[in-house]
Every structure is written in C-alpha cells, then in structure tokens.
Design an enzyme around this catalytic site. Sequence first.
Site, PDB file in Angstrom:
ATOM      1  N   ASP A   1       6.668 -14.824  10.269  1.00  0.00           N
ATOM      2  CA  ASP A   1       6.444 -13.448   9.849  1.00  0.00           C
ATOM      3  C   ASP A   1       6.179 -12.651  11.117  1.00  0.00           C
ATOM      4  O   ASP A   1       5.215 -12.933  11.829  1.00  0.00           O
ATOM      5  CB  ASP A   1       5.218 -13.418   8.924  1.00  0.00           C
TER       6      ASP A   1
ATOM      7  N   ASP B   1       7.805  -7.610   8.923  1.00  0.00           N
ATOM      8  CA  ASP B   1       6.844  -6.937   8.048  1.00  0.00           C
ATOM      9  C   ASP B   1       6.929  -5.413   8.163  1.00  0.00           C
ATOM     10  O   ASP B   1       7.018  -4.864   9.268  1.00  0.00           O
ATOM     11  CB  ASP B   1       5.433  -7.388   8.473  1.00  0.00           C
TER      12      ASP B   1
ATOM     13  N   GLU C   1      11.282  -6.444   5.547  1.00  0.00           N
ATOM     14  CA  GLU C   1      10.512  -5.930   4.415  1.00  0.00           C
ATOM     15  C   GLU C   1      10.623  -4.407   4.486  1.00  0.00           C
ATOM     16  O   GLU C   1       9.901  -3.743   5.234  1.00  0.00           O
ATOM     17  CB  GLU C   1       9.045  -6.358   4.489  1.00  0.00           C
TER      18      GLU C   1
ATOM     19  N   HIS D   1       3.417 -12.662  -2.090  1.00  0.00           N
ATOM     20  CA  HIS D   1       1.955 -12.722  -2.041  1.00  0.00           C
ATOM     21  C   HIS D   1       1.278 -11.375  -2.260  1.00  0.00           C
ATOM     22  O   HIS D   1       0.051 -11.297  -2.227  1.00  0.00           O
ATOM     23  CB  HIS D   1       1.547 -13.289  -0.675  1.00  0.00           C
TER      24      HIS D   1
HETATM   25  C1  NOJ Z   1       3.372  -6.331   3.854  1.00  0.00           C
HETATM   26  C2  NOJ Z   1       2.708  -7.650   3.699  1.00  0.00           C
HETATM   27  O1  NOJ Z   1       3.472  -8.453   2.834  1.00  0.00           O
HETATM   28  C3  NOJ Z   1       1.327  -7.378   3.174  1.00  0.00           C
HETATM   29  O2  NOJ Z   1       0.657  -8.545   2.788  1.00  0.00           O
HETATM   30  C4  NOJ Z   1       0.545  -6.621   4.220  1.00  0.00           C
HETATM   31  O3  NOJ Z   1      -0.696  -6.223   3.700  1.00  0.00           O
HETATM   32  C5  NOJ Z   1       1.300  -5.372   4.694  1.00  0.00           C
HETATM   33  N1  NOJ Z   1       2.705  -5.584   4.864  1.00  0.00           N
HETATM   34  C6  NOJ Z   1       0.746  -4.876   6.006  1.00  0.00           C
HETATM   35  O4  NOJ Z   1       1.070  -5.763   7.040  1.00  0.00           O
END
Ligand code: NOJ
Length: 421
Positions: free
Chosen positions: A95, A186, A248, A301
């Site tokens: 990640d 992310d 993401e 998650h």
């Molecule tokens: C997406 C992640 O999946 C999440 O768990 C996180 O809180 C936020 N991005 C910030 O990094």
Amino acid sequence: MWWEDAVVYQIYPRSFQDSDGDGIGDLRGIEQRLDHLAYLGVDAFWLSPIYPSPLADFGYDVSDYTAVDPVFGTLDDFDSLVAAAHERGLRVLLDLVPSHTSIEHPWFREHPDRYIWSPVDGPPNNWAAAFGGPAWSQDPGGRGWYLHTFYPEQPDLNWRSPEVVRAMQDVVRFWLARGVDGFRVDAVNGIVKDADLRDDPPASGAFPLPLMGDAAELDHVYSGNRPEVTEALAALREAAGDALLVGEVYLATSEYPRYLEHLDLVFAFELLHSPWDRQRLRKAIEPALALGRVAWVLSNHDFPRLATRVGEDHLREAAELLLSLPGTAFIYQGDEIGLVDGPGADPPFDRAGRDRHRHPMQWDATPNGGFTTGTPWLPPVDPERRNVEAQRGDPASLLEHYRDLISRRPERRGTEFLPEW
Ligand code: NOJ
C-alpha cells in the site's frame, strides 16, 4: 501483463495471523498462512500498510515509508514473506500512501516545505476533512495552519514540491528493489490540490459515493481531482516501471480516465457501494466495464463487510458476480468465508467507526479462531460459526464456491456468466 484478469486478495495485516502471541497479526503470520491463498487460487495479495505508524489511522499515517513497523516484524521478515510468496507463484502488492504522512513523520518537523500551509492565520478556505471537521489544523509547533484531507494527524504532502515527488519515487524504488510486484495507491485523487486554494462549491447531490460529515456537503473539485494530478501520476509511473499500480480513486467512474493515463487499474467504487439490486448493479458496472481497466471490488477495510452489506443470502451470487466480470478482481480477507462485521471496540480504535470491518480472520472454531494464542487486539466475531477449517473441503461451503469460481475463471469470465437475478 500478469495482473490482467488476476485475482488479488487484500490482507489487513493486523487481523490476518499473529505468530508471536501479542494479539496483533504480523508478517510471519502471513507467511504461515500463504497456503490458504494458494489453496484459494489467487494470483496476488495486497498488504494494507505495514510501515511504522502511530496508528491514528491504523497504518495510513506513515512515520517511515521504508521500514516495517516492529509490531509486524522486520525487513528480513518482509524479504522472507516476498520470497515465500514468489515460490508459490503469488505476487505481492504494498500500500503506497503518497497523499499524506503521519504528523510524527520526521519530514513534518524537518521539511515543512513538503506540506501544504495556509497563507493566512487560519483556514484559507472551506475544505472539509474526510472524517469530519475542517481540513485545516493549527500546527502544534506554532508554524501556522496545515492541510489534512483525513485526520489532523495526517498532514497532506505538497505534490507541487519536486522534493516530495522525488522522495516518493525513492520509496517506490526501495520496495521494488525488495521484490514487490506493485502498489495499491492510497487516496490518489486527492494528491494534487488547487494552486489557489479556492473554496469547494456546495454539493450538487450528484456524487455517487458515500462521504462523511462535512465532506458530504461539498463538491470536492478544488480540494482534489485537479488536472495536474496526471503529472504526479506520471512521476509515480516513472519510478514504478511496469509494476502494477492500482489507484484508490474515490470518485465517479466518469472521472477515471484521467487516472488511467498512468495507473493500470482503479477500483470500481460505484460497484462496491451499489445496493444489491440488479438494475443498480448494472448501472454501476456498465460504465466501469466500458473503461476496460478497473479493479472489481465488493468490499475492503473501510466499509461494511460484504456479508453485512448484501446479506448472507446473497454471498454466493456476489462471489459469482465478482469473479465473472472480465478483468482484475479484489477479495477482502474473510469474504471468502462470509465474515460479517463485528461490534468493533469500545472505546473505538478508529474514530471513523471502521473497527467493525477489521475483526480478525477466523481460521478454526477455537475461541480466538486460530488467529492468535494471545489476547486479540479485536476479538474474532464468530469463529464457531464460520471458519476456514470447517469450510475447507466441504463442497457446499462459500470457501469452496470461491475456489471453484477462481479455478474456472479462464473459461467462465465475461458478462454472459454474470448471475441471473
Ligand atoms: C483510504 C484507506 O483505505 C483508508 O483506510 C484511509 O483511512 C484513507 N485512505 C486515508 O489514508
């Protein structure tokens, strides 16, 4: 490329397998359980963050990008895990968290110029943080106001700074040199903000994904998703070579093409959030399908578990949908045995309420589900009711259904194989 049509399994390291009895999952634990992934037949796994972190956001607040948090093990354990995975033909994704660091990262003290600061003594605009409240907080060190898209403990990096770009490219190269096969990137739609810090307009109501608190009141057109993001992504791509980059991108599917210029895949979030209704699912799937390069996903998650969201009666058809769509599919750990959300913790670990989706994996019917010999950081939900051991080899089980669907993917992938509701 290896990832086209691959099945990727998301491991949430704290909750997968503990090897040393401290109640928290770790890298050695993951290595001990690789046979489960091989049995399931997946091609790769993605590890949610394993870096040192003060845990304001459970690993997504990184205080050192090129180390392993001692709770998870050491770099040697990491190398051993990668080697063991590769021996089994499993690829490894990390990640990458490029949008912000932990407030405790040494950069925040030593390189304030790598972050985004208000030009005035207070918030310069109306931007809202994803988990509630304003996106600006006062620096405890008295240096003014800094931007944070997520928790105040997660100051945003300034991707307009060449130093930030170079530093993050070095991070990518560091892990590639250790053998990783790619990254889930992310919060990547937020990494570049409006240069003039203009106010976000009020929400038009057209945003197709759930947002929390104040963030839901705005259209995030200046606080993120700027056209210049492509330059940042080009820099990541340059460092990554042909390693897999899955973004993401928490936006409408129609916004994805900009990201697909340099990323290989972006998660199909409209699918992840679609109600379990044939028409709504179709509406979520079709535009993503037309893009050709999305990562199909039904849970992770951050959101209610698949079994909780769609209901246990729909789990077999959910698996059929996920694993028949043409392209790459992601499975969140535990979905293959039908894990449901748990009660979380009181007081909560995660202030945004996501503990419920992060209870440990259930390997067997013992009280700790085979997850740990110690006291689990979060208790397993119902290991006596569902666990890997009981489902393995039972042709009627959900686990065997997943396994069967994965093994038959080469012949049965395409819209003609989607379940008929
Ligand atoms: C997406 C992640 O999946 C999440 O768990 C996180 O809180 C936020 N991005 C910030 O990094």
